[in-house]
Design a protein around this motif. Structure first.
Motif, PDB file in Angstrom:
ATOM      1  N   MET A   1       0.834  -1.198   0.000  1.00  0.00           N
ATOM      2  CA  MET A   1       0.000   0.000   0.000  1.00  0.00           C
ATOM      3  C   MET A   1       0.875   1.257   0.000  1.00  0.00           C
ATOM      4  N   THR A   2       0.474   2.245  -0.788  1.00  0.00           N
ATOM      5  CA  THR A   2       1.114   3.561  -0.718  1.00  0.00           C
ATOM      6  C   THR A   2       0.604   4.253   0.543  1.00  0.00           C
ATOM      7  N   MET A   3       1.499   4.706   1.382  1.00  0.00           N
ATOM      8  CA  MET A   3       1.074   5.239   2.682  1.00  0.00           C
ATOM      9  C   MET A   3       1.800   6.533   3.017  1.00  0.00           C
ATOM     10  N   MET A   4       1.018   7.478   3.543  1.00  0.00           N
ATOM     11  CA  MET A   4       1.612   8.681   4.136  1.00  0.00           C
ATOM     12  C   MET A   4       1.139   8.723   5.577  1.00  0.00           C
ATOM     13  N   CYS A   5       2.058   8.617   6.496  1.00  0.00           N
ATOM     14  CA  CYS A   5       1.682   8.486   7.902  1.00  0.00           C
ATOM     15  C   CYS A   5       2.299   9.612   8.710  1.00  0.00           C
ATOM     16  N   VAL A   6       1.448  10.409   9.312  1.00  0.00           N
ATOM     17  CA  VAL A   6       1.929  11.339  10.328  1.00  0.00           C
ATOM     18  C   VAL A   6       1.975  10.546  11.617  1.00  0.00           C
ATOM     19  N   THR A   7       3.154  10.364  12.151  1.00  0.00           N
ATOM     20  CA  THR A   7       3.279   9.611  13.397  1.00  0.00           C
ATOM     21  C   THR A   7       4.589   9.947  14.072  1.00  0.00           C
ATOM     22  N   HIS A   8       4.579   9.787  15.371  1.00  0.00           N
ATOM     23  CA  HIS A   8       5.824   9.915  16.119  1.00  0.00           C
ATOM     24  C   HIS A   8       6.281   8.560  16.620  1.00  0.00           C
ATOM     25  N   GLU A   9       5.687   7.502  16.057  1.00  0.00           N
ATOM     26  CA  GLU A   9       6.133   6.147  16.399  1.00  0.00           C
ATOM     27  C   GLU A   9       7.395   5.854  15.608  1.00  0.00           C
ATOM     28  N   MET A  10       8.522   6.112  16.210  1.00  0.00           N
ATOM     29  CA  MET A  10       9.765   6.035  15.467  1.00  0.00           C
ATOM     30  C   MET A  10      10.178   4.596  15.154  1.00  0.00           C
ATOM     31  N   GLY A  11       9.710   3.660  15.979  1.00  0.00           N
ATOM     32  CA  GLY A  11       9.946   2.249  15.660  1.00  0.00           C
ATOM     33  C   GLY A  11       9.257   1.882  14.358  1.00  0.00           C
ATOM     34  N   PHE A  12       8.043   2.354  14.211  1.00  0.00           N
ATOM     35  CA  PHE A  12       7.289   2.133  12.972  1.00  0.00           C
ATOM     36  C   PHE A  12       8.027   2.770  11.793  1.00  0.00           C
TER      37      PHE A  12
END
Ligand code: ADP
Ligand code: MG
Length: 248
Positions: free
Chosen positions: A195-206
């Motif tokens: 999947m093409t994904m744009m993720c705003v996250t602060h989960e740095m492990g992810f």
């Protein structure tokens, strides 16, 4: 395959946006290729949500071009509808319809937007609810589920529309710690499926596990973008270094 991977799914060129006098997005240039996984991070108020909300016109940009696949994002309702069909979005606070069951949440848009017959829509929904391991809760209402379960329903609901791109806006930041993993696992699986994904996250492990590129925003600008290894271990700008020192 190589050329297919390079097909642009989202293109932003010179995108600027203001809220009144406040210049919230400044000259954003960004191309996301088919199958690419982008993580966007940055301080609160840096414009991350605004950026991804502009891509499916939950917010309107005032300058520059946003193109999703081959469709330019203009005021033409046809363009907006086309783009919204390609783009799935998952929010921090799930945004499920509280008065509808889990199953109904997942069939509503299929039936109204896609005109899919109910039985067929339910079959699609059950398949996706199974994929996010929540099929047993199909008859329940969102309020009867935990936050992690609700977010998995929200992801399944988006996937029911068969989007080409998924946008995530801090999907785990409203969750209790023990529920974060179950949502990230679903996102990791999606990433692995291409999947093409744009993720705003602060989960740095992810970010380390799945991102092809990490983008750092500050004050409405893209300050730095790099592969995760370079981003985390050799950040270029002082602002990135400061940010990383605060969250890691
Ligand atoms: P982030 O997601 O990085 O925290 P946002 O995109 O939500 O940042 O917000 C960026 C800036 O724009 C913030 O200063 C915020 O207060 C402001 N802002 C966000 N939405 C609106 C709005 N609808 N009207 C006015 N200002 C807004
Ligand atoms: Mg935000």
């Amino acid at each position: 395959m190589e050329t297919q991977n390079k097909e642009a799914m989202v293109t932003l060129r010179g995108v600027n946006k203001w809220y009144g006098d406040f210049h919230v997005l400044r000259d954003i240039d960004l191309t996301v290729a088919k199958g690419e996984r982008i993580v966007i991070c940055g301080p609160s108020g840096s414009g991350k949500s605004t950026l991804i909300r502009c891509i499916n016109r939950l917010e309107e940009h005032q300058q520059g071009d946003i193109i999703v696949k081959d469709t330019p994002l203009t005021n033409d309702v046809k363009h907006i509808e086309t783009i919204r069909r390609e783009v799935g979005m998952v929010f921090q606070h799930f945004n499920l319809f509280p008065h509808l069951t889990v199953l109904e949440n997942c069939t509503l848009a299929q039936m109204w937007v896609r005109k899919t017959p109910k039985k067929e829509a339910e079959a699609v929904a059950m398949a996706l609810l199974t994929r996010v391991k929540i099929q047993e809760q199909a008859k329940k209402y969102p309020g009867q589920l935990s936050g992690g379960q609700q977010q998995r329903v929200a992801i399944a609901r988006s996937l029911c529309m068969n989007p080409e791109i998924m946008l995530f806006d801090e999907p785990t930041s409203a969750l209790d710690p023990e529920m974060i993993k179950e949502v990230l696992d679903v996102m990791i699986e999606l990433a692995e499926e291409g999947m093409t994904m744009m993720c705003v996250t602060h989960e740095m492990g992810f970010a380390r596990t799945v991102a092809d590129r990490v983008i750092f925003m500050d004050e409405g600008q893209i300050i730095e973008e790099n592969d995760p290894e370079t981003f985390f271990h050799h950040p270029e700008s002082e602002r990135t270094k400061l940010f990383l020192s605060q969250i890691l």
